[in-house]
Design a protein around this motif. Structure first.
Motif, short mmCIF file in Angstrom:
data_model
loop_
_atom_site.label_atom_id
_atom_site.label_comp_id
_atom_site.label_asym_id
_atom_site.label_seq_id
_atom_site.Cartn_x
_atom_site.Cartn_y
_atom_site.Cartn_z
N PHE A 45 -14.83 -0.10 -2.04
CA PHE A 45 -13.74 -0.67 -2.68
C PHE A 45 -12.18 0.15 -1.51
O PHE A 45 -11.83 -1.47 -1.75
CB PHE A 45 -13.51 0.80 -3.43
CG PHE A 45 -11.39 -0.12 -3.81
CD1 PHE A 45 -11.20 -1.10 -4.68
CD2 PHE A 45 -10.85 1.14 -4.59
CE1 PHE A 45 -9.85 -1.84 -5.18
CE2 PHE A 45 -9.94 0.57 -5.22
CZ PHE A 45 -8.87 -0.55 -5.89
N GLN B 190 -8.12 -9.58 -2.12
CA GLN B 190 -7.70 -9.56 -3.48
C GLN B 190 -9.07 -9.97 -4.52
O GLN B 190 -9.59 -8.73 -5.61
CB GLN B 190 -6.81 -10.76 -4.20
CG GLN B 190 -6.73 -10.31 -5.16
CD GLN B 190 -6.06 -8.11 -5.57
OE1 GLN B 190 -4.64 -7.89 -4.78
NE2 GLN B 190 -6.03 -8.17 -7.03
N LYS B 191 -9.84 -10.74 -3.96
CA LYS B 191 -11.09 -11.13 -4.74
C LYS B 191 -12.05 -10.25 -4.68
O LYS B 191 -12.63 -9.58 -5.46
CB LYS B 191 -11.59 -12.47 -4.63
CG LYS B 191 -12.53 -12.62 -5.34
CD LYS B 191 -12.90 -14.14 -5.32
CE LYS B 191 -14.27 -15.05 -6.18
NZ LYS B 191 -14.69 -16.11 -5.74
N GLU B 192 -12.35 -9.96 -3.31
CA GLU B 192 -13.16 -8.36 -2.70
C GLU B 192 -13.01 -7.38 -3.30
O GLU B 192 -13.88 -6.74 -4.22
CB GLU B 192 -13.82 -8.75 -1.60
CG GLU B 192 -14.37 -7.85 -0.63
CD GLU B 192 -15.95 -8.50 -1.14
OE1 GLU B 192 -16.80 -7.43 -1.69
OE2 GLU B 192 -15.79 -9.91 -1.21
N ALA B 193 -11.59 -6.90 -3.32
CA ALA B 193 -11.36 -5.40 -3.74
C ALA B 193 -11.24 -5.44 -5.24
O ALA B 193 -11.72 -4.52 -5.63
CB ALA B 193 -9.33 -5.22 -3.81
N GLU B 194 -11.22 -6.62 -6.09
CA GLU B 194 -11.56 -6.09 -7.77
C GLU B 194 -13.15 -5.90 -7.93
O GLU B 194 -13.31 -5.50 -9.07
CB GLU B 194 -11.11 -8.38 -8.23
CG GLU B 194 -11.31 -8.20 -9.59
CD GLU B 194 -11.19 -9.39 -10.29
OE1 GLU B 194 -11.87 -10.41 -10.54
OE2 GLU B 194 -9.91 -10.01 -10.77
N GLY B 195 -13.63 -6.65 -7.11
CA GLY B 195 -15.39 -7.11 -7.48
C GLY B 195 -15.46 -5.44 -6.74
O GLY B 195 -16.58 -4.60 -7.61
N GLU B 196 -15.46 -5.12 -6.27
CA GLU B 196 -15.09 -3.54 -5.33
C GLU B 196 -15.37 -2.49 -6.79
O GLU B 196 -15.35 -1.48 -6.84
CB GLU B 196 -15.21 -3.39 -4.42
CG GLU B 196 -15.64 -4.11 -2.57
CD GLU B 196 -17.09 -4.03 -2.77
OE1 GLU B 196 -17.94 -2.86 -3.31
OE2 GLU B 196 -17.84 -4.45 -2.66
N PHE B 197 -14.12 -2.90 -7.71
CA PHE B 197 -13.60 -1.79 -8.09
C PHE B 197 -14.36 -1.48 -9.16
O PHE B 197 -14.75 -0.86 -9.92
CB PHE B 197 -11.68 -2.87 -8.21
CG PHE B 197 -11.23 -1.95 -9.50
CD1 PHE B 197 -10.49 0.11 -8.84
CD2 PHE B 197 -11.02 -2.05 -10.68
CE1 PHE B 197 -10.46 0.71 -10.11
CE2 PHE B 197 -10.12 -0.64 -11.89
CZ PHE B 197 -10.23 0.41 -11.38
N GLY B 198 -14.99 -3.08 -9.66
CA GLY B 198 -15.58 -3.19 -10.93
C GLY B 198 -17.00 -2.38 -10.52
O GLY B 198 -17.64 -1.82 -11.77
N ASN C 22 -11.45 -2.69 1.60
CA ASN C 22 -10.51 -3.83 1.03
C ASN C 22 -9.09 -3.53 1.41
O ASN C 22 -8.88 -3.98 1.13
CB ASN C 22 -10.85 -4.33 -0.31
CG ASN C 22 -12.41 -5.11 -0.58
OD1 ASN C 22 -12.38 -6.21 0.35
ND2 ASN C 22 -13.53 -4.26 -0.44
N VAL D 56 -3.25 -5.38 1.18
CA VAL D 56 -5.06 -5.55 -0.14
C VAL D 56 -5.76 -7.10 1.04
O VAL D 56 -4.31 -7.85 1.06
CB VAL D 56 -4.83 -6.61 -1.28
CG1 VAL D 56 -6.08 -6.17 -1.71
CG2 VAL D 56 -4.33 -5.11 -2.10
#
Length: 277
Positions: A189, A203-211, A192, A200
């Motif tokens: 996370f 953004q999309k990759e960061a969201e995925g890693e946060f999930g 990213n 950031v």
């Protein structure tokens, strides 16, 4: 062989009479009350969700009188749905009543507990859970995860998904492995972001890693016997109490939040912490 009413203990007779009273009142309301006559399963659905959350709040607060009250509201909804179901024959031939509901859950409980009502041996809670999932697959479930409602809140859903997978043996062996996964997801996370600027990078990759990070934390919570939904809700309530103290105490001192600095707000926040608010 079914027991006769007079063969039951006095307390059980009183319980059945109280339930009969509720069924009778439901019949009368459905026939005589304009609001109750108008209700459908669809119109009740959102109200049932609300009642369930109110019950959850009462349980978290350990408020026994409120728990009793909210259980009554939830039970009313169950009886209401069954009453509507018994009338469905007038529309499409599909019908069920409260007896069918009760027989259905009783039959399922008996079939899902062969270690009590059959010859299966289960000497631990884990063995019971694993056999439960196997029985559900035999009953026609296409996937172990098919029993997880799609509409569940994401945090609760993550927990249930992991519990279901564990039920068939798909799980970590040691909580140290799980914590290692938490640290791995946290590092991914952080990758990213530009740490210097806070930008950031994707953004999309960061969201995925946060999930992934949240999912791994939920996973670890199971291994240390913490319910993540309950833990987060307790923190929500704690924040609300402390923030409301900040609002009330600063107002009593003639101050406006909109005109206060963060340091000034922190003084009240720390007061709330000391008061265990």
């Amino acid at each position: 062989m079914e027991k006769q009413f007079n063969d039951l203990s006095e307390s059980r007779q009183q319980q059945l009479m109280a339930f009969d009273r509720l069924l009778t009142i439901m019949d009368e309301l459905r026939e005589q009350c304009p609001w109750d006559r108008k209700q459908t399963m669809d119109s009740l659905r959102h109200l049932t969700i609300e009642e369930t959350y109110e019950l959850s709040d009462a349980i978290i607060e350990n408020d026994s009188p409120e728990i009793k009250k909210e259980l009554g509201d939830v039970l009313l909804h169950i009886v209401f749905y069954a009453k509507i179901g018994s009338e469905a024959r007038l529309d499409n031939g599909f019908q069920f009543d409260i007896k069918d509901v009760l027989d259905g859950i009783c039959d399922k409980l008996v079939s899902r507990h062969p270690h009590i009502y059959g010859d299966f041996v289960a000497d631990s809670e884990e063995a019971v859970k694993q056999n439960w999932e196997k029985l559900k697959l035999k009953e026609g479930n296409k996937s172990v995860l098919s029993g997880v409602p799609a509409s569940l809140p994401a945090l609760v859903k993550a927990m249930r998904i992991q519990e279901k997978a564990r039920g068939v043996g798909f799980d970590w062996d040691d909580k140290r492995q799980v914590w290692g996964k938490v640290e791995e997801e946290l590092a991914e996370f952080k990758d990213n972001f530009n740490i210097e600027t806070g930008e950031v990078l994707d953004q999309k990759e960061a969201e995925g890693e946060f999930g992934d990070l949240l999912f791994s934390l939920v996973n670890y919570s199971r291994f240390v016997d913490i319910n993540p939904e309950t833990a987060l809700e307790r923190t929500n309530k704690k924040f609300i109490r402390r923030f409301q103290y900040l609002e009330e105490a600063s107002k009593a001192d003639g101050k406006s939040l909109a005109e206060m600095t963060l340091d000034e707000m922190d003084e009240y926040w720390n007061e709330a912490k000391k008061l265990n608010a």
